[in-house]
Structure formats: C-alpha cells, structure tokens
Design a protein around this motif. Structure first.
Motif, PDB file in Angstrom:
ATOM      1  N   UNK B  73       0.837  -1.204   0.000  1.00 22.36           N
ATOM      2  CA  UNK B  73       0.000   0.000   0.000  1.00 22.36           C
ATOM      3  C   UNK B  73       0.871   1.253   0.000  1.00 22.36           C
ATOM      4  N   UNK B  74       1.981   1.180   0.764  1.00 21.73           N
ATOM      5  CA  UNK B  74       2.899   2.310   0.869  1.00 21.73           C
ATOM      6  C   UNK B  74       3.493   2.670  -0.487  1.00 21.73           C
ATOM      7  N   UNK B  75       3.929   1.649  -1.237  1.00 18.02           N
ATOM      8  CA  UNK B  75       4.508   1.885  -2.570  1.00 18.02           C
ATOM      9  C   UNK B  75       3.480   2.542  -3.487  1.00 18.02           C
ATOM     10  N   UNK B  76       2.259   1.991  -3.449  1.00 18.48           N
ATOM     11  CA  UNK B  76       1.171   2.545  -4.273  1.00 18.48           C
ATOM     12  C   UNK B  76       0.915   4.004  -3.926  1.00 18.48           C
ATOM     13  N   UNK B  77       0.871   4.265  -2.615  1.00 17.35           N
ATOM     14  CA  UNK B  77       0.557   5.627  -2.163  1.00 17.35           C
ATOM     15  C   UNK B  77       1.640   6.618  -2.575  1.00 17.35           C
ATOM     16  N   UNK B  78       2.912   6.165  -2.515  1.00 17.06           N
ATOM     17  CA  UNK B  78       4.010   7.062  -2.922  1.00 17.06           C
ATOM     18  C   UNK B  78       3.885   7.449  -4.397  1.00 17.06           C
ATOM     19  N   UNK B  79       3.503   6.459  -5.197  1.00  8.49           N
ATOM     20  CA  UNK B  79       3.308   6.744  -6.627  1.00  8.49           C
ATOM     21  C   UNK B  79       2.155   7.732  -6.817  1.00  8.49           C
TER      22      UNK B  79
END
Lengths: 170, 274
Positions: B73-79
């Motif tokens: 989720x963190x990776x997605x949110x950063x994008x």
C-alpha cells in the motif's frame, strides 16, 4: 452505601453502553450493559430499585443522543418493569439468565421500535430484526451471564441488600 | 395483588405515562433545549474521552490486521502522491485563473458562509438511527439544518444543536434522500442509502437514457435546498438494468463513515423546498 453502589454501577453501565459499546461492538453487536446490570440486580434482589437507578442514568443518554426526551429512559423503565413483574415471585437459577437476557433484549428492542413509530421516525422493522435484534441476542446473553456472575459476588456483601430483603434472604 | 398498594409499580406506571407524553411532544423538535442541553453538556467530556480512547483501541487492532498489506500500500501511495503533486501544480494555476475571472464577473461564492470544524465525539447507542455527535454546537454558530461534510465528501446534516455539541444525521440513515447530479453528464437524480449498507447508495428517478458508467462522480445538485450544490457524494460502482428496462445504479460513498473523525459544518441553513 447501598444506594451509592447502585448509583456507581448504573453510571459505569451507562458509560459502557453510551460511550464504549458503539465504538467497540462485540461480534458486530452493540451490547446493552445497562440492561445486563439491571437484569442481574433485579434477579438478585427482586425489587424495582435497580430499575429506577438504571433508568435514571439513561437521562444522560436521552439528553445527548435521543431525538425525543424519554426514548432511552422508557426502554429501560418498561423492560425493567416487565422483568420485575415476571420474576418477583419466582426463584430463578443461573440458567434462567439465558432466557431472561434474550427476552429482555427483545422486549427493549421492541419498545424502541414502537417509540420510534410514536416519534414519527419509524425504523425498518425487518431490517432491525435481521441486523440488530437477532445477531445482538447471543453476545447480549453472554455478557449478561458474566455480569450476573459479578453481581452475584457483589450481593454476597451485606451492605448492598435492602434491609428487609437481606433478612429474608439470609 | 392490589395494584395501588404496590408503590414502585404505581410510580413506574405514572412515570411511563409522563415519559410517553414527553417522547411524543419533544420528538424532532427543539423542545429539548435548556435543562436537557445542560445534562448533555455534562456527559460531553466523558463521552468525548471514552470515544477517543475506544477509537484508538479499535484502530490499533485494525492496523495490526492490515499490517500485511501495508508495504504494498505504501509503494502505491508514494506513486499516487507523485501524481497528485503534479496535478496540484496544474490546479493551483487553474484556481488563480478562476479567482481572477470571478472577480471580473463579481461572482458571489456560496462558501462565503463560514465553516465550523468539529470532532466526532459519539455515536447513537443501539444503532437506532445513523446519527453521531460532534463537539461544536450553537455556541459555535451551528444550527439545525446546516449541512456537514468531510474532506472526502458529504456527510449529512445537523438535526439538533445544543450549546456545546450537536447531533448530525448521516446521509446513510434510512430516512435520507439527496438531490444529486452526475458530474459528467449533468443528469439529475435522487440518492438514497441501500438498507443495511454502511457506504452504498442507490440512485432513483434517473432518466432512462442517461449515459452513466461506473466511475462517474456524483455531486449534490442543490435542488430542494438542504445541501449546497457541488459537494461530492460518491462514485458510481455498478450500473445494471432491470426487467422493466429501468437503470439500477449503485453509488459508493467517498466518505468512510466507520472511520470518520473530523467534519466541517457550513454555517448557513439552506431553505428546504417542498
């Protein structure tokens, strides 16, 4: 001391019901701790006094949450009255709490539904039965059994009994 | 048993009659003000404290349950943040341009009415209605009938305002009905909650030939008063047709009502039109 304890129990049960239960449901059901404590105490002493205390603290719930003043007080007062009338001459054992908890839960819910109708803000009865009355009964019974166990321990102390009743009981 | 000799029973019956009269006479009115408001004010700090504590406990357990998917989720949110930053730059330019044009046209913006921000401090015990309590009331200028929204969209309307707190009826309450607009096609409709659902609403009175697709944004139309125009409500999640060739459209609310913490109240009562 007896009245202070009854008041304390009523206030704690009100805080549990109004402040904690809506945020921390058990198995998806909002437990009515006021009802559980009221039932246990009426079963123990077979008087209307706990009903008056538990209905009394519901004044705060009416002031803070209700669409009409008296909505919560009446639910506890009338349910308590029915419990009292039913068990005042009976000697109910621990197992009886299962049936009584379920019945009192349903009576309180039905009174609420009827009051909603009087308030000109009816709730969907079918939906209420499916989403609240039936699923809520099982956790309510479990909590009522636990509360009854605790209240029974408390009523081993002389100070909590009404004077005349303690003489009969002992 | 002689009924009149049993004092507790007599008291209970008299009290019940008085209370039933009170329930009927005070229902949905402001007759609860005064002493009742003071009683509610006494409970407010207790309610606020326990509500916050239990919410924290609930969120702690929820976070532990969800920790497995957090990394992803963190990776997605950063994008997403990177994309939004880029969009924000474009929006800021558009806002500046919009302001200049409005000045030019002497446009009176509806949000000139003040906004009061409040924290949710309680939910109605017993699940009777989808109502919750906020920690701001008439002392902050809040009145019955004012609309309430969060950063994610429309939340509901104020149904009762005491001095230091107010009660808000959520749009997910069964009695709710909101005049809406499909943002892309400008089709009008009425949105009502799906019974028993926490976040799903259904559209009614939509034109049969309305070209509506999943993903369409739904906003308030302002028709009928109550809510101001243009507040986001949700996104179309499902479109189907029944046997009578009527469109059945489900809308997912953008507001997560189970995790709502702060709300804003528009300090203006929009007149309800019958």
């Amino acid at each position: 001391m007896r009245y202070l304890t009854l008041f304390g129990i009523s206030v704690v049960s009100m805080i549990l019901t109004a402040c904690i239960s809506p945020n921390m449901p058990i198995f998806g059901a909002q437990i009515d701790y006021i009802l559980a404590f009221m039932l246990a105490m009426v079963m123990m002493e077979k008087t209307m006094t706990p009903v008056f205390y538990c209905s009394g603290v519901a004044v705060f719930m009416d002031a803070f949450f209700s669409k009409a003043f008296g909505f919560y007080i009446l639910q506890y007062l009338l349910t308590g009255l029915m419990i009292y009338c039913f068990i005042r001459k009976k000697n109910i054992k621990f197992g009886g709490i299962i049936g009584l908890a379920a019945v009192s839960w349903m009576i309180r819910e039905w009174i609420g539904v009827i009051l909603c109708f009087f308030m000109d803000a009816p709730v969907g009865l079918g939906l209420r039965i499916i989403h609240s009355i039936l699923p809520g009964a099982v956790p309510q019974i479990l909590v009522s059994m636990l509360v009854y166990y605790l209240i029974k321990k408390l009523y081993r102390h002389r100070f909590i009994w009404p004077v005349a009743t303690f003489a009969d009981w002992s | 048993m002689n009924f009149w000799k049993n004092r507790p029973l007599v008291i209970t019956v008299i009290l019940s009659i008085i209370l039933i009269t009170l329930v009927i006479t005070t229902a949905n009115t402001d007759a609860q003000s005064g002493p009742v408001s003071i009683l509610g004010g006494i409970l407010k700090p207790v309610q606020s404290f326990f509500y916050n504590v239990t919410e924290e406990i609930g969120m702690f357990f929820e976070d532990r349950e969800n920790s497995a998917g957090l990394q992803e989720q963190n990776t997605d949110l950063q994008q997403q943040v990177a994309t939004y930053k880029e969009q924000l730059r474009d929006y800021q330019e558009l806002i500046a341009e919009n302001e200049r044009l409005r000045d030019l046209l002497n446009y009176v913006e509806e949000s000139e009415y003040g906004i009061a921000t409040a924290r949710i401090i309680g939910a109605m015990p017993g699940n009777w209605y989808d109502e919750f309590t906020i920690n701001a009331g008439s002392n902050q200028g809040i009145e019955s009938g004012m609309s309430v929204y969060s950063a994610d969209g429309l939340v509901g309307k104020v149904v009762y305002a005491a001095g230091s707190y107010a009660r808000v009826l959520s749009i997910m309450d069964d009695s709710s009905g909101i005049a809406v607009l499909v943002e892309r096609t400008r089709d009008n409709a009425v949105l009502r909650p799906v019974e028993g659902s926490d976040q799903m609403l259904q559209m009614y009175y939509l034109r049969e030939d309305a070209n509506i697709v999943p993903g369409d944004k739904i906003v308030t139309s302002g028709i009928g008063g109550i809510y101001p125009k243009g507040i986001e409500i949700g996104v179309v999640s499902e479109v189907s047709t029944n046997t009578a060739s009527e469109k059945i459209v489900y809308v997912q609310s953008t507001v997560d009502f189970n995790h709502l913490e702060e709300v804003s109240v528009v300090l203006h009562v929009y007149e309800e039109v019958e």
